[in-house]
Structures are given as C-alpha cells and as structure tokens.
Design a protein around this motif. Structure first.
Motif, PDB file in Angstrom:
ATOM      1  N   PHE A  35       1.000  -1.210   0.307  1.00 32.12           N
ATOM      2  CA  PHE A  35      -0.108  -0.002  -0.134  1.00 32.12           C
ATOM      3  C   PHE A  35       1.016   1.494  -0.106  1.00 32.12           C
ATOM      4  CE2 PHE A  35      -2.280   3.243   2.212  1.00 32.12           C
ATOM      5  CZ  PHE A  35      -3.577   3.638   1.837  1.00 32.12           C
ATOM      6  N   SER A  36       1.566   1.883   0.408  1.00 34.34           N
ATOM      7  CA  SER A  36       3.070   2.708   1.075  1.00 34.34           C
ATOM      8  C   SER A  36       3.837   2.804  -0.491  1.00 34.34           C
ATOM      9  CB  SER A  36       3.879   2.307   1.945  1.00 34.34           C
ATOM     10  OG  SER A  36       4.759   1.300   2.175  1.00 34.34           O
ATOM     11  N   LYS A  37       3.442   1.814  -1.364  1.00 36.78           N
ATOM     12  CA  LYS A  37       4.442   2.362  -2.734  1.00 36.78           C
ATOM     13  C   LYS A  37       3.498   2.265  -4.009  1.00 36.78           C
ATOM     14  CE  LYS A  37       8.804   0.316  -1.250  1.00 36.78           C
ATOM     15  NZ  LYS A  37      10.141   1.133  -2.287  1.00 36.78           N
ATOM     16  N   ILE A  38       2.204   1.977  -3.598  1.00 32.91           N
ATOM     17  CA  ILE A  38       1.122   2.446  -4.658  1.00 32.91           C
ATOM     18  C   ILE A  38       1.258   3.915  -3.782  1.00 32.91           C
ATOM     19  CG2 ILE A  38      -1.305   2.395  -5.377  1.00 32.91           C
ATOM     20  CD1 ILE A  38      -0.905  -0.528  -4.498  1.00 32.91           C
ATOM     21  N   VAL A  39       0.806   4.181  -2.795  1.00 24.55           N
ATOM     22  CA  VAL A  39       1.044   5.597  -2.456  1.00 24.55           C
ATOM     23  C   VAL A  39       2.122   5.893  -2.574  1.00 24.55           C
ATOM     24  CG1 VAL A  39       0.881   7.247  -0.333  1.00 24.55           C
ATOM     25  CG2 VAL A  39      -0.629   4.835  -0.687  1.00 24.55           C
ATOM     26  N   GLU A  40       3.140   6.138  -2.609  1.00 26.35           N
ATOM     27  CA  GLU A  40       4.300   7.005  -3.186  1.00 26.35           C
ATOM     28  C   GLU A  40       4.387   6.748  -4.448  1.00 26.35           C
ATOM     29  OE1 GLU A  40       9.213   5.618  -3.397  1.00 26.35           O
ATOM     30  OE2 GLU A  40       7.865   4.623  -2.392  1.00 26.35           O
ATOM     31  N   ARG A  41       3.842   5.634  -5.511  1.00 25.69           N
ATOM     32  CA  ARG A  41       4.400   6.047  -7.073  1.00 25.69           C
ATOM     33  C   ARG A  41       2.683   6.982  -7.014  1.00 25.69           C
ATOM     34  NH1 ARG A  41       7.247   4.041 -10.750  1.00 25.69           N
ATOM     35  NH2 ARG A  41       6.044   3.125 -12.378  1.00 25.69           N
ATOM     36  N   VAL A  42       1.709   6.859  -6.708  1.00 27.16           N
ATOM     37  CA  VAL A  42       0.368   8.055  -6.705  1.00 27.16           C
ATOM     38  C   VAL A  42       1.487   9.371  -6.336  1.00 27.16           C
ATOM     39  CG1 VAL A  42      -2.130   8.713  -6.013  1.00 27.16           C
ATOM     40  CG2 VAL A  42      -1.461   6.664  -6.702  1.00 27.16           C
ATOM     41  N   VAL A  43       1.625   9.778  -5.455  1.00 28.35           N
ATOM     42  CA  VAL A  43       1.945  11.317  -5.335  1.00 28.35           C
ATOM     43  C   VAL A  43       3.682  11.751  -5.464  1.00 28.35           C
ATOM     44  CG1 VAL A  43       3.261  12.048  -3.427  1.00 28.35           C
ATOM     45  CG2 VAL A  43       1.390  10.669  -2.609  1.00 28.35           C
ATOM     46  N   ASN A  44       4.541  10.643  -5.962  1.00 30.53           N
ATOM     47  CA  ASN A  44       5.391  11.102  -7.153  1.00 30.53           C
ATOM     48  C   ASN A  44       4.960  11.319  -8.865  1.00 30.53           C
ATOM     49  OD1 ASN A  44       7.367  10.822  -7.709  1.00 30.53           O
ATOM     50  ND2 ASN A  44       7.671   9.244  -9.332  1.00 30.53           N
ATOM     51  N   ASN A  45       3.852  10.306  -8.809  1.00 30.34           N
ATOM     52  CA  ASN A  45       3.268  10.749 -10.309  1.00 30.34           C
ATOM     53  C   ASN A  45       2.786  12.328 -10.247  1.00 30.34           C
ATOM     54  OD1 ASN A  45       4.178   8.835 -11.606  1.00 30.34           O
ATOM     55  ND2 ASN A  45       1.959   7.635 -11.440  1.00 30.34           N
ATOM     56  N   ARG A  46       1.941  12.475  -8.939  1.00 33.13           N
ATOM     57  CA  ARG A  46       1.155  14.160  -9.334  1.00 33.13           C
ATOM     58  C   ARG A  46       2.108  15.212  -9.678  1.00 33.13           C
ATOM     59  NH1 ARG A  46      -4.025  12.726  -5.223  1.00 33.13           N
ATOM     60  NH2 ARG A  46      -4.701  11.371  -6.656  1.00 33.13           N
ATOM     61  N   LEU A  47       3.305  15.349  -7.767  1.00 34.28           N
ATOM     62  CA  LEU A  47       4.081  15.904  -8.202  1.00 34.28           C
ATOM     63  C   LEU A  47       5.240  15.965  -9.488  1.00 34.28           C
ATOM     64  CD1 LEU A  47       5.187  15.071  -4.873  1.00 34.28           C
ATOM     65  CD2 LEU A  47       4.488  17.200  -5.416  1.00 34.28           C
ATOM     66  N   LEU A  48       5.427  15.010 -10.045  1.00 40.11           N
ATOM     67  CA  LEU A  48       6.532  14.960 -11.573  1.00 40.11           C
ATOM     68  C   LEU A  48       5.447  15.791 -12.407  1.00 40.11           C
ATOM     69  CD1 LEU A  48       7.734  11.637 -12.143  1.00 40.11           C
ATOM     70  CD2 LEU A  48       8.748  13.582 -12.075  1.00 40.11           C
ATOM     71  N   THR A  49       3.743  15.880 -12.243  1.00 41.42           N
ATOM     72  CA  THR A  49       3.171  17.137 -13.602  1.00 41.42           C
ATOM     73  C   THR A  49       2.641  18.377 -12.662  1.00 41.42           C
ATOM     74  OG1 THR A  49       1.081  14.688 -13.308  1.00 41.42           O
ATOM     75  CG2 THR A  49       0.404  16.694 -14.392  1.00 41.42           C
ATOM     76  N   ILE A  50       2.645  18.260 -11.707  1.00 39.34           N
ATOM     77  CA  ILE A  50       3.267  19.880 -11.462  1.00 39.34           C
ATOM     78  C   ILE A  50       4.948  19.867 -11.761  1.00 39.34           C
ATOM     79  CG2 ILE A  50       3.385  21.169  -9.649  1.00 39.34           C
ATOM     80  CD1 ILE A  50       0.506  19.552  -7.874  1.00 39.34           C
ATOM     81  N   ALA A  51       5.394  19.603 -11.591  1.00 41.84           N
ATOM     82  CA  ALA A  51       7.103  19.906 -11.465  1.00 41.84           C
ATOM     83  C   ALA A  51       6.973  20.108 -12.915  1.00 41.84           C
ATOM     84  CB  ALA A  51       7.949  18.967 -10.679  1.00 41.84           C
ATOM     85  N   TYR A  52       6.245  19.681 -13.643  1.00 44.31           N
ATOM     86  CA  TYR A  52       6.780  20.172 -15.443  1.00 44.31           C
ATOM     87  C   TYR A  52       6.053  21.154 -15.552  1.00 44.31           C
ATOM     88  CZ  TYR A  52       9.577  15.416 -16.228  1.00 44.31           C
ATOM     89  OH  TYR A  52      10.049  14.357 -17.181  1.00 44.31           O
ATOM     90  N   ALA A  53       5.020  21.385 -15.255  1.00 50.06           N
ATOM     91  CA  ALA A  53       3.867  21.737 -15.491  1.00 50.06           C
ATOM     92  C   ALA A  53       4.591  23.594 -15.093  1.00 50.06           C
ATOM     93  CB  ALA A  53       2.585  22.199 -15.327  1.00 50.06           C
ATOM     94  N   GLU A  54       5.691  23.402 -13.640  1.00 50.38           N
ATOM     95  CA  GLU A  54       5.232  24.597 -13.361  1.00 50.38           C
ATOM     96  C   GLU A  54       7.131  24.850 -13.762  1.00 50.38           C
ATOM     97  OE1 GLU A  54       3.916  26.898 -11.828  1.00 50.38           O
ATOM     98  OE2 GLU A  54       2.201  25.399 -12.620  1.00 50.38           O
ATOM     99  N   GLY A  55       7.964  24.207 -14.293  1.00 44.90           N
ATOM    100  CA  GLY A  55       9.195  23.617 -14.333  1.00 44.90           C
ATOM    101  C   GLY A  55      10.396  23.970 -13.157  1.00 44.90           C
ATOM    102  N   LEU A  56       8.894  23.466 -12.579  1.00 41.22           N
ATOM    103  CA  LEU A  56      10.393  23.273 -10.793  1.00 41.22           C
ATOM    104  C   LEU A  56      11.507  21.512 -10.731  1.00 41.22           C
ATOM    105  CD1 LEU A  56       6.898  23.262  -8.892  1.00 41.22           C
ATOM    106  CD2 LEU A  56       8.908  24.755  -9.247  1.00 41.22           C
ATOM    107  N   TYR A  57      11.222  21.159 -11.721  1.00 39.69           N
ATOM    108  CA  TYR A  57      13.159  20.388 -12.087  1.00 39.69           C
ATOM    109  C   TYR A  57      13.669  20.759 -12.296  1.00 39.69           C
ATOM    110  CZ  TYR A  57      11.538  18.998 -16.139  1.00 39.69           C
ATOM    111  OH  TYR A  57      12.168  18.597 -17.733  1.00 39.69           O
ATOM    112  N   CYS A  58      14.927  20.196 -12.285  1.00 40.42           N
ATOM    113  CA  CYS A  58      16.742  21.052 -12.519  1.00 40.42           C
ATOM    114  C   CYS A  58      16.843  19.538 -13.870  1.00 40.42           C
ATOM    115  CB  CYS A  58      17.546  20.241 -11.844  1.00 40.42           C
ATOM    116  SG  CYS A  58      19.238  20.621 -12.907  1.00 40.42           S
TER     117      CYS A  58
END
Length: 95
Positions: free
Chosen positions: A4-27
């Motif tokens: 369950f924690s791996k599934i939640v980690e994957r969901v949160v990671n995907n949501r943060l990646l979407t935001i990071a791409y849209a906002e230019g927050l990643y290096c």
C-alpha cells in the motif's frame, strides 16, 4: 502495508512530477525517477557526447559522485519549503 505504501508513493510521485513539469520546478540535469531520463539513457547520452568531443579533437573528462546518502543529511524542512510555497502544489502532497 508495504504494498500500500508503495502504491501511495507512486501516486504522490506522479502528481508531483506533473506539477514539476508544468511549473518548471525540476532541474534539467535531473536523472532517474523522471520519465525518459533513466540512468541507462543518460549513459547512452554521455557516450554520444564523448564520441562527439573526440571527433572534434577535444579532451574529455567525467566526474561521478555518489550522493545516495545525501538525503539523510539535509534539512527536510528546507527541502519542503519550495513546493509548499508554490500555489500549484496541494498541501496534502507535502504534508
């Protein structure tokens, strides 16, 4: 619980990646954990850059740093400040 924690980690990671791409927050040099930026792909890019430099008769050098334990030694509050201050990142993702 571990699954369950791996599934939640994957969901949160995907949501943060979407935001990071849209906002230019990643290096742009970030590798691993990003789609189409795996370590294998970066090794292929490095090999290509080395061959280009050799063809242009330039000197080539590389530096590799292992920062695996670095996350344990940072101030996690500072790490969370940047996404928390961004209005596009929901609070529940950083909480």
């Amino acid at each position: 619980m571990q699954t369950f924690s791996k599934i939640v980690e994957r969901v949160v990671n995907n949501r943060l990646l979407t935001i990071a791409y849209a906002e230019g927050l990643y290096c742009i040099n970030q590798t691993g954990s990003l789609p189409h930026r795996s370590t294998v792909e970066v090794a292929v890019f490095l090999q290509h850059w080395i061959k280009e430099a050799e063809f242009a008769k330039k000197k080539v050098s590389s530096l590799f740093i292992d920062v695996k334990g670095g996350f344990d030694n940072i101030d996690h509050r500072k790490l969370l400040d940047s996404p928390s201050e961004n209005d596009k990142v929901p609070d529940y993702l950083t909480d």
